[in-house]
Design an enzyme around this catalytic site. Structure first.
Site, PDB file in Angstrom:
ATOM      1  N   HIS A   1       0.846  -1.186   0.032  1.00  0.00           N
ATOM      2  CA  HIS A   1       0.148   0.188  -0.029  1.00  0.00           C
ATOM      3  C   HIS A   1       0.774   1.228  -0.016  1.00  0.00           C
ATOM      4  CE1 HIS A   1      -3.973  -1.986   1.036  1.00  0.00           C
ATOM      5  NE2 HIS A   1      -3.076  -2.868   1.470  1.00  0.00           N
TER       6      HIS A   1
ATOM      7  N   LYS B   1      -7.880  13.696   4.498  1.00  0.00           N
ATOM      8  CA  LYS B   1      -7.018  12.541   4.521  1.00  0.00           C
ATOM      9  C   LYS B   1      -6.151  12.720   5.709  1.00  0.00           C
ATOM     10  CE  LYS B   1      -6.071  13.872   0.330  1.00  0.00           C
ATOM     11  NZ  LYS B   1      -6.402  12.584  -0.413  1.00  0.00           N
ATOM     12  N   ARG B   2      -5.144  11.616   5.993  1.00  0.00           N
ATOM     13  CA  ARG B   2      -4.409  11.681   7.064  1.00  0.00           C
ATOM     14  C   ARG B   2      -3.385  12.921   6.591  1.00  0.00           C
ATOM     15  NH1 ARG B   2      -0.577   7.627   6.499  1.00  0.00           N
ATOM     16  NH2 ARG B   2      -1.616   7.009   4.474  1.00  0.00           N
TER      17      ARG B   2
ATOM     18  N   LYS C   1       1.105  14.354   1.116  1.00  0.00           N
ATOM     19  CA  LYS C   1      -0.299  14.630   0.372  1.00  0.00           C
ATOM     20  C   LYS C   1      -0.416  15.996   0.260  1.00  0.00           C
ATOM     21  CE  LYS C   1      -2.137  10.489   3.075  1.00  0.00           C
ATOM     22  NZ  LYS C   1      -3.065   9.837   2.050  1.00  0.00           N
TER      23      LYS C   1
ATOM     24  N   THR D   1      -8.479   6.628  -1.634  1.00  0.00           N
ATOM     25  CA  THR D   1      -9.845   6.036  -1.809  1.00  0.00           C
ATOM     26  C   THR D   1     -10.841   6.933  -1.778  1.00  0.00           C
ATOM     27  OG1 THR D   1      -9.567   5.195   0.425  1.00  0.00           O
ATOM     28  CG2 THR D   1      -9.370   3.525  -1.283  1.00  0.00           C
TER      29      THR D   1
ATOM     30  N   LYS E   1     -14.519   8.265  -3.376  1.00  0.00           N
ATOM     31  CA  LYS E   1     -15.679   8.614  -2.905  1.00  0.00           C
ATOM     32  C   LYS E   1     -16.442   9.947  -3.209  1.00  0.00           C
ATOM     33  CE  LYS E   1     -14.006   5.788   1.048  1.00  0.00           C
ATOM     34  NZ  LYS E   1     -13.059   5.949   2.133  1.00  0.00           N
TER      35      LYS E   1
END
Ligand code: 26W
Length: 813
Positions: A357, A548-549, A554, A658, A662
């Site tokens: 992952h 998100k985290r 990111k 993910t 969504k």
């Protein structure tokens, strides 16, 4: 055991019985929590007959199933999903109303089990939902952490972690089975002995704990099937040493108990200390050893011929966290069941598959040999033997290419001798997969190229997916109704049917209704945020969401720079507020407690928000919200309300994402880089309906190779300079220039994830977003097409891919 009558009256009887006899209270005077617990238990009764029937049929048919091994399950609330699965929502609503109770109040009472950090844990939850819905046998195995992911609060804009006591008010969805506990051993030494002429090894462990299973129902969507999620809790074996206790040394008496029970105490305890690291390895071995023993001893019928194990089970390794299961199965087969090593290894290699992952090198787990040998001496020996035989095969194939041998060895020599868990998983696994096309490609080309060459056909891709039950049907009832009106209900279990919505993008009336759905969801979100945090979302604002985290790759910082630039331009008068699309920026993110820079970034977001929200010059134009404690429950309200989905990681770093799926499925447009599953989303929805920006992965590589100098971007771009200077000036820290120095220095002199290099391109893309949003009809058309073309991202499709290419576990009944 008949299921309770499916009528309103029948339900009311059952509910009141639970309230009276289960909770010991009368309806009058009962608390909301009593009512919630009684309702949960009533609903689980409705599932019970199906669960028992599923178990019975599984035992009868003995067909092949999946054991999903995952250290995380981010389940979200259970009540609503159980109601949907059973089709009981209306009956329950009416029945409760007869009792003067609003179902919504009881739903709100549920505390979600936050037994995961982020995408990986939520993915596991989506996968088991899909398998149950597709009638595929699956047991999810994991850990019942007493405290899940911390509850996040902000104090002066900084993250403060509070314990997540999710069990405090009762846990109505779990079934503990102390009588089925497994003993899990640790420490000690190994020895060899003569077993009727055969030399064998055995492990003489030093201590052990009990693993108590807690079972949870995993209901399929209205198909009469209920699979099992089995989470293990650590309990001390000799809970209390009465002798010591009687002698008055109370502390010593409970020490052993505390020590053992720490194993399932918290999700991913800090691993910055050696003790913390050791605890994490204990957790990993604890749950996989219990799971393998449970499967072999309790799930398989007595006398089962283990040579046929691969016909019955595939153990799916959710990242490297459960990989110690590989030597554990070998130990059980060879030491305990006295199987020949080669036979055991052949079986093991058919019984495991591994999903990776990540691509970040620092996230690839390694366990120091010293630590592993101390905690699991026999497993270390087994790993060494696996490695010896593997490297022998590599030599046979490629000759004595020592560099290659060193590169491929499961044991790393530097900086300390350690076991590379991803390599072990790759050698043992029948298949290895990445989680999006780009990620799987990079995995083969950059992370494990030697292995790809050595094992042709072992590597494959399975693009992630999300369950449409929870993330569309339950989270977005208004959109679900609109879709069902247009194309029927089939989409809930066959998400490609959303394609049939495409023509409706051209239907003006449908577009209007689609916009009404968004507006409704924004009002709903506003209600939730008002109540939860005292925050408000204007329904005339574009809702721009990044959840998100918190991680540097990111690039929440890129989003912050965009906001600061907008703020600067408006407040200096360069931009006429009237020309700015009103936007509310929403962040949701938790930072790992030990991750300093991530916490600085949280502080900066809050600081910028405070200043922007208070400045009359930008009021009603831009707004920054950062509700604390983002979790599945909040996601279910936020995502359906979003207009714009921020997926802005540096290309090549986000394995899949993910959240991106969504948002698209709930009708948000994406602004994103060419990374992870964004690539596939863009290909499917079409370039015109996606705001692409930033360097492509090869461009990132090229820039890194030539030497990336972030300050050169700062020097060259006046907008960027102004934004960074404004942060440095103390404008967001009450004039204190030192507060955000570490963040700014990081950006200017390190910027590992090339925020500055993508800034200009990001700003340009955001201008396109503004222009596009101005044409509401065109925007709505794009949003509808995003929904219509994202059916591929159902986790049902992911499961089909795993089943066809990796597991070979057909549906049973
Ligand atoms: C070693 C400890 C550890 C534990 C958890 C390291 C890293 C993690 C992450 C929280 C793992 C994670 O959630 N990865 C995400 O997995 C998703 C599902 O495949 C992907 O969509 C995301 O891109 C990936 O970051």
């Amino acid at each position: 055991m008949g299921s309770p009558a499916s009528s309103v009256d029948g339900f009311v009887r059952e509910f009141l019985r639970e309230l009276n006899f289960g909770q010991g209270v009368a309806l009058t005077g009962s608390e909301v929590n009593d009512q919630y617990l009684a309702l949960a238990r009533t609903v689980r009764h409705y599932l019970m007959a199906r669960w028992l029937e599923t178990l019975r049929r599984q035992a009868d048919t003995q067909s092949k199933g999946v054991a999903y091994l995952s250290a995380e399950y981010l389940l979200g609330r259970q009540l609503n999903n159980a109601l949907l699965a059973t089709g009981l929502t209306d009956i329950v609503k009416q029945g409760l109303a007869q009792c003067g109770i609003d179902l919504a109040d009881l739903r709100a009472q549920e505390v979600e089990p936050g037994l995961g950090n982020g995408g990986l844990g939520r993915l596991a939850a989506c996968f088991i939902d899909s398998l149950a819905t597709m009638s595929v046998p699956c047991i999810g195995y994991g850990i019942r952490y007493e405290y899940g992911i911390f509850r996040q609060t902000f104090v002066d804009g900084r993250q403060v972690e509070q314990p997540d006591s999710w069990l405090a008010l009762g846990a109505p969805w779990e079934f503990p089975h102390p009588e089925a506990a497994q003993t899990v051993h640790f420490g000690g030494r190994t020895e060899t002995y003569d077993d009727e002429g055969v030399e064998r090894s055995r492990w003489i462990p030093a201590w052990n704990v009990q693993a108590v299973p807690y079972n949870y129902m995993v209901p399929g969507y209205q198909n009469g099937r209920v699979n099992t999620l089995r989470l293990w809790r650590a309990v001390a074996t000799d809970a209390f040493d009465l002798r010591i206790f009687n002698s008055g040394d109370y502390e010593e008496a409970v020490r052993a108990q505390t020590f053992a029970e720490n194993i399932s105490k918290v999700l991913y305890p800090e691993d910055s200390t050696p003790q913390g690291k050791e605890l994490r390895l204990q957790q990993q071995y604890f749950f996989v050893a219990a799971s393998i023993a449970n499967f072999l001893d309790d799930v398989l019928p007595e006398g089962f011929d283990l040579a046929r194990l691969p016909e019955r089970i595939i153990f799916q390794l959710n990242d490297t966290h459960p990989v110690i299961a590989v030597p554990e199965l070998m130990r059980v087969l060879v030491d305990e069941r006295k199987m020949d090593w080669d036979d055991a290894w052949a079986i093991t290699q058919k019984c495991f598959a591994y999903t990776c992952h990540t691509l970040l090198p620092e996230a690839l787990e390694v366990w120091p040999v010293a630590l592993l040998g101390k905690l699991l001496p026999r497993h270390l020996e087994i790993i060494y033997r696996i490695n010896d035989e593997f490297l022998e095969a590599v030599r046979e194939r490629f000759g004595d290419d020592e560099l290659r041998i060193r590169r491929m060895s499961i044991i790393a020599e530097h900086p300390e001798r350690a076991v590379r868990m991803a390599y072990l998983a790759t050698v043992a696994g029948a298949k290895v997969n990445g989680v999006a096309e780009l990620h799987s490609q990079l995995l083969r080309d950059k992370v494990l190229p030697d292995f790809d060459e050595f094992y042709p056909g072992k590597f494959t891709n399975v693009t992630n997916g999300i369950t449409p039950r929870r993330f569309v049907r339950l989270a977005n009832p208004a959109l679900s109704e609109l879709i069902t009106d247009a194309v029927g209900v089939g989409w809930i279990t066959d998400l490609e049917r959303l394609r049939e919505l495409e023509p409706f993008a051209e239907d003006e009336d449908f577009r209007l209704r689609f916009r009404e759905v968004k507006a409704h969801n924004k009002r709903r979100l506003n209600g939730v945020l008002q109540q939860r945090d005292g925050l408000s979302v204007g329904d005339d604002h574009m809702l721009d969401v990044m959840v998100k985290r918190l991680h540097e790759y990111k690039r929440q910082l890129l989003k912050v720079l965009h906001i600061v630039t907008l703020y600067d331009r408006i407040s200096t008068g360069e931009l006429d507020p009237a020309d700015v699309t009103p936007r509310t920026f929403v962040f949701g993110a938790k930072a790992a407690p030990g991750y300093k820079m991530a916490k600085e970034i949280i502080h900066l977001i809050n600081a910028v928000g405070t200043v922007v929200n208070a400045d009359p010059k930008v009021q009603d134009r831009i707004n920054v919200l950062f509700p604390p404690n983002y979790n599945v429950t909040l996601a279910e309200k936020l995502i359906p309300a979003a207009d714009l989905s921020e997926q802005i990681s540096l290309a090549g770093k986000e394995a899949s994402g993910t959240g991106n799926m969504k948002f698209a499925l709930n009708g948000a447009l994406t602004i994103g880089t060419d990374d992870g599953a964004n690539v596939e989303i863009r290909q499917l929805v079409g370039d015109e309906h996606f705001f692409l920006f930033g360097m492509l992965e090869p461009e990132v590589e090229a820039l890194a190779a030539k030497g990336y100098v972030p300050s050169s971007f700062y020097e060259a771009d006046p907008n960027l300079r102004r934004a960074i200077d404004l942060i440095s000036s103390g404008a967001f820290s009450g004039g204190d220039k030192t507060t955000f120095e570490p963040v700014v220095a990081n950006l200017l002199y390190e910027d590992r994830f090339m925020v500055l290099a993508d800034y200009a391109s990001y700003l340009e893309a955001q201008e396109k977003v503004d222009a596009a949003y101005a044409d509401q009809e065109a925007w709505t058309r794009s949003a509808i097409l995003n929904v219509a073309r994202s059916g591929y991202f159902s986790s049902d499709r992911s499961m089909r891919d795993y089943i066809d290419r990796i597991w070979h576990t057909p549906p049973t009944f």
